[in-house]
Design a protein around this motif. Structure first.
Motif, mmCIF file in Angstrom:
data_model
loop_
_atom_site.group_PDB
_atom_site.id
_atom_site.type_symbol
_atom_site.label_atom_id
_atom_site.label_comp_id
_atom_site.label_asym_id
_atom_site.label_seq_id
_atom_site.Cartn_x
_atom_site.Cartn_y
_atom_site.Cartn_z
ATOM 1 N N TRP A 168 0.847 -1.188 0.000
ATOM 2 C CA TRP A 168 0.000 0.000 0.000
ATOM 3 C C TRP A 168 0.880 1.235 0.000
ATOM 4 O O TRP A 168 2.097 1.146 0.228
ATOM 5 C CB TRP A 168 -0.976 0.036 1.180
ATOM 6 C CG TRP A 168 -0.413 -0.087 2.574
ATOM 7 C CD1 TRP A 168 -0.465 -1.180 3.388
ATOM 8 C CD2 TRP A 168 0.283 0.933 3.337
ATOM 9 N NE1 TRP A 168 0.150 -0.925 4.594
ATOM 10 C CE2 TRP A 168 0.609 0.369 4.605
ATOM 11 C CE3 TRP A 168 0.647 2.254 3.094
ATOM 12 C CZ2 TRP A 168 1.292 1.086 5.592
ATOM 13 C CZ3 TRP A 168 1.322 2.975 4.076
ATOM 14 C CH2 TRP A 168 1.631 2.390 5.310
ATOM 15 N N GLN A 169 0.264 2.397 -0.250
ATOM 16 C CA GLN A 169 1.014 3.641 -0.158
ATOM 17 C C GLN A 169 0.113 4.776 0.328
ATOM 18 O O GLN A 169 -1.108 4.742 0.170
ATOM 19 C CB GLN A 169 1.659 4.005 -1.493
ATOM 20 C CG GLN A 169 0.713 4.320 -2.616
ATOM 21 C CD GLN A 169 1.474 4.565 -3.925
ATOM 22 O OE1 GLN A 169 2.534 3.963 -4.176
ATOM 23 N NE2 GLN A 169 0.956 5.455 -4.747
ATOM 24 N N TYR A 170 0.755 5.746 0.963
ATOM 25 C CA TYR A 170 0.060 6.913 1.519
ATOM 26 C C TYR A 170 0.804 8.151 1.041
ATOM 27 O O TYR A 170 2.027 8.256 1.186
ATOM 28 C CB TYR A 170 0.073 6.857 3.047
ATOM 29 C CG TYR A 170 -0.226 8.182 3.728
ATOM 30 C CD1 TYR A 170 -1.536 8.618 3.898
ATOM 31 C CD2 TYR A 170 0.808 8.991 4.212
ATOM 32 C CE1 TYR A 170 -1.805 9.827 4.526
ATOM 33 C CE2 TYR A 170 0.541 10.191 4.848
ATOM 34 C CZ TYR A 170 -0.762 10.615 4.997
ATOM 35 O OH TYR A 170 -1.027 11.807 5.616
ATOM 36 N N ARG A 171 0.086 9.086 0.441
ATOM 37 C CA ARG A 171 0.707 10.316 -0.017
ATOM 38 C C ARG A 171 0.101 11.495 0.737
ATOM 39 O O ARG A 171 -1.079 11.778 0.620
ATOM 40 C CB ARG A 171 0.525 10.515 -1.524
ATOM 41 C CG ARG A 171 1.273 11.751 -2.049
ATOM 42 C CD ARG A 171 1.155 11.883 -3.556
ATOM 43 N NE ARG A 171 1.763 10.782 -4.266
ATOM 44 C CZ ARG A 171 3.072 10.698 -4.532
ATOM 45 N NH1 ARG A 171 3.894 11.650 -4.108
ATOM 46 N NH2 ARG A 171 3.565 9.676 -5.196
ATOM 47 N N ARG A 172 0.950 12.169 1.513
ATOM 48 C CA ARG A 172 0.502 13.343 2.247
ATOM 49 C C ARG A 172 0.581 14.568 1.338
ATOM 50 O O ARG A 172 1.516 14.712 0.541
ATOM 51 C CB ARG A 172 1.355 13.563 3.490
ATOM 52 C CG ARG A 172 0.801 14.669 4.395
ATOM 53 C CD ARG A 172 1.380 14.588 5.790
ATOM 54 N NE ARG A 172 0.754 15.539 6.697
ATOM 55 C CZ ARG A 172 -0.413 15.337 7.298
ATOM 56 N NH1 ARG A 172 -1.074 14.207 7.088
ATOM 57 N NH2 ARG A 172 -0.927 16.241 8.112
ATOM 58 N N GLU A 173 -0.388 15.462 1.460
ATOM 59 C CA GLU A 173 -0.369 16.686 0.675
ATOM 60 C C GLU A 173 0.886 17.484 1.015
ATOM 61 O O GLU A 173 1.221 17.690 2.181
ATOM 62 C CB GLU A 173 -1.603 17.530 0.967
ATOM 63 C CG GLU A 173 -1.648 18.836 0.185
ATOM 64 C CD GLU A 173 -2.866 19.683 0.513
ATOM 65 O OE1 GLU A 173 -2.976 20.790 -0.043
ATOM 66 O OE2 GLU A 173 -3.695 19.235 1.332
ATOM 67 N N VAL A 174 1.584 17.933 -0.009
ATOM 68 C CA VAL A 174 2.811 18.686 0.179
ATOM 69 C C VAL A 174 2.472 20.170 0.266
ATOM 70 O O VAL A 174 1.862 20.730 -0.639
ATOM 71 C CB VAL A 174 3.806 18.436 -0.968
ATOM 72 C CG1 VAL A 174 5.076 19.261 -0.770
ATOM 73 C CG2 VAL A 174 4.146 16.955 -1.058
ATOM 74 N N VAL A 175 2.860 20.795 1.373
ATOM 75 C CA VAL A 175 2.587 22.224 1.546
ATOM 76 C C VAL A 175 3.758 23.032 0.998
ATOM 77 O O VAL A 175 4.873 22.535 0.854
ATOM 78 C CB VAL A 175 2.354 22.564 3.035
ATOM 79 C CG1 VAL A 175 1.179 21.764 3.582
ATOM 80 C CG2 VAL A 175 3.609 22.296 3.866
ATOM 81 N N GLU A 176 3.506 24.288 0.673
ATOM 82 C CA GLU A 176 4.558 25.180 0.177
ATOM 83 C C GLU A 176 5.316 25.751 1.371
ATOM 84 O O GLU A 176 5.159 26.905 1.758
ATOM 85 C CB GLU A 176 3.945 26.277 -0.689
ATOM 86 C CG GLU A 176 3.293 25.756 -1.956
ATOM 87 C CD GLU A 176 2.756 26.866 -2.835
ATOM 88 O OE1 GLU A 176 3.066 28.045 -2.558
ATOM 89 O OE2 GLU A 176 2.036 26.557 -3.788
#
Length: 595
Positions: free
Chosen positions: A123-131
């Motif tokens: 499985w994989q989890y992608r966290r939103e990348v903030v600026e």
């Protein structure tokens, strides 16, 4: 010495992929996740030989695997088992393994679970990348496995728990404010049934400095917080002179602390004040606690039990937030090699000590773990910023002749990348040795007039690296140091620097990777090179060794991050290309690894 090349193994993998069956794959991966068992506190205190469930494998930060299927007699036959392409970005990964599942927390908290024997994705989890305003925010170094969760500290200053079987978020809790520079670099540790994590990135517009905090394991709710810069009226407040708390910056806890369950004590390293220069801060001649210190904290309350300040009133970004090792050893420093020994030290007494190379100066420090009393310290690379130790005051003595003045160039050793940086040492209990990836650089250093903006703390100064005069043109120095005597056991010097961390094993081996992409296995006792492999890039993550299905593996994350090649232009390494390499002996070779 037999060298094994990546190409043939990759070709075999491609051929095998022709017969791939999606149904069979799903059945295999589901079965692997189903047999996953929760990680208990007992598992963390006494990890199974084949597991790697936290940053440096155990609470003492040894990076030592007791596995010995791969050993000094057969490592020359070790070959590539499988590879995995990692997320682009700052590559500072520590793979974690339990029950045959490997977890890869990569740049900006992109996380994957894979089969540790093949690399097949689970499985994989992608966290939103903030600026994020801080350029180092996405260099996430580690997570921790506990119960049925993977717990990580994120680039946007959250604690997040993922379900290990699904990758779904079980809970998340905001701790800091990424918009003013907060982020986590070092991951959490589980201590006293709590999540403990040190905040990083307390730059400008981030008043009061950083902190270490404890959190509930079921929700992330904060239980206690200890600031790394004193508040008004607290002990150490006066060491900042007339600088008010709201104008005090820095004190990041860039790496995970060590933990002693027996005394319920955490040991954390604290980084520099910001801006770097005394004249820029306006702090005068004060020590600016607790920057560049070791803090011993009560894990139940966060109370500071003791501190030792290695580099007071520091002004060159030579910070001390790196791995502390907890070791029980005889304390018998050899006065012919060790630079500083505590007055009246009773030599030959066995003690539990905090040791290792906690700062960029490359100085090995040994402190009593219970009291913080100074025992001994020695140089490893050229340094001119420290001239002694005041054992009574529990503080290093800084060389007044290299004090930095705004606009004036000064020659400083080492360079602001170290000596050593966040690449970590390793300890082997079989040899009682500390293995250190070191670099011999100095710098021409000038403090700037203009104060840096948020996230740009390196704007405090201009620096030009040069190879240390005594190094004979060699940058890298992979070094073994006796933890009892302080003696250099052996040293491997070369032109290429050592930007990666060390790994040592029960097979009398120690592994390290250099700036020229060479992964080597050394004899832990003699320093002889027993095996070598050329990778696609330097390996700036944290290597591990683990066992699955009776087979020992060595996993090495390669890719771009820390580098010393600015002084070795002939060494050309590509940017990017993040990759995980996993090595093992050929099937059937060597005895079964212990469980």
């Amino acid at each position: 010495m037999r060298l094994h090349h990546v190409g043939l193994s990759l070709l075999a993998s491609v051929v095998a992929a022709v017969s791939f069956s999606p149904a069979a794959f799903a059945q295999t991966t589901n079965a692997l996740l189903e047999k996953y068992t929760p990680v208990t506190e007992q598992d963390l205190q006494n990890p199974a030989d084949g597991d790697w469930t936290m940053w440096r494998r155990n609470y003492a930060n040894w990076a030592y695997s007791p596995l010995d299927q791969i050993n000094a007699d057969n490592v020359d036959q070790m070959a590539l088992a499988w590879t995995w392409t990692l997320e682009p970005g700052r590559q500072e990964l520590t793979p974690l393994v339990h029950d045959g599942v490997m977890f890869l927390m990569q740049a900006c908290n992109f996380t994957q679970a894979v089969d540790s024997t093949t690399g097949d994705l689970l499985w994989q989890y992608r966290r939103e990348v903030v600026e994020h305003p801080a350029s180092l925010a996405c260099g996430n170094r580690n997570a921790v496995l506990y119960e049925d969760k993977l717990i990580m500290a994120t680039h946007d200053a959250f604690l997040v728990a993922l379900d290990v079987k699904t990758g779904q978020v079980a809970w998340e809790h905001q701790v800091g404010d990424w918009q003013v520079g907060h982020h986590y670099s070092g991951g959490p540790v589980i201590a006293d049934g709590k999540i403990i994590a040190g905040m990083s990135g307390c730059y400008h517009y981030n008043p009061g400095g950083c902190w270490i905090s404890a959190h509930d394991v079921t929700s992330g709710e904060e239980l206690w917080r200890t600031y790394t810069i004193p508040r008004e009226g607290e002990f150490g407040d006066e060491t900042w002179g007339d600088v008010p708390v709201e104008s005090r910056y820095g004190g990041s806890a860039w790496n995970t602390g060590a933990y002693d369950p027996e005394s319920n004590t955490l040991y954390y390293g604290i980084a520099v004040p910001i801006p770097w220069g005394t004249d820029q801060r306006g702090s005068g001649d004060g020590d600016v606690l607790y920057t560049n210190s070791t803090l011993a904290l009560d894990a139940s309350t966060g109370e500071i039990k003791w501190y030792f300040q290695h580099m007071p009133n520091e002004q060159w970004d030579l910070d001390h937030p790196f791995a502390r090792l907890i070791v029980e050893t005889d304390v018998i420093p050899n006065a012919d090699e060790v630079n500083w020994i505590a007055p009246g030290l009773e030599s030959g007494v066995k003690r539990k000590v905090i040791t290792g190379i906690p700062g960029k100066t490359g100085v090995v420090w040994t402190l009593d773990a219970a009291t913080g009393d100074f025992l001994w310290a020695r140089n490893t690379v050229e340094q001119n910023v420290m001239t002694g130790v005041d054992a009574e005051k529990r503080i290093g003595i800084v060389n007044p002749e290299v004090r930095s003045v705004i606009g004036e160039e000064v020659y400083v050793c080492p360079y602001l990348l170290g000596g050593i940086n966040w690449q970590a040492t390793a300890y082997n209990p079989d040899t009682n040795a500390i293995y250190a990836p070191l670099n011999n650089l100095c710098m021409d250093f000038t403090l700037n007039e203009v104060q840096p903006s948020i996230g740009a703390h390196h704007g405090s100064a201009r620096s030009k690296p040069v190879i240390a005069e005594a190094a004979d043109g060699n940058v890298g120095s992979f070094t073994a140091i006796n933890a009892a005597t302080g003696e250099i056991m052996w040293q491997f010097d070369q032109r290429a620097g050592f930007p990666g961390s060390a790994l040592t094993t029960g097979g009398n081996l120690v592994f390290a990777v250099d700036d020229n992409r060479r992964l080597r296995a050394f004899d832990a006792t003699t320093g002889d090179v027993l095996w070598e492999q050329v990778l696609n890039n330097r390996a700036t993550g944290f290597p591990i060794s683990y066992e699955a299905n009776g087979r020992q593996y060595v996993a090495v994350p390669a890719g771009s991050s820390l580098s010393y090649t600015s002084v070795t232009p002939e060494i050309r390494v590509p940017s990017g290309g993040n990759m995980l390499y996993v090595f093992a002996l050929p099937e059937g070779l060597g005895k079964t690894a212990s469980n």
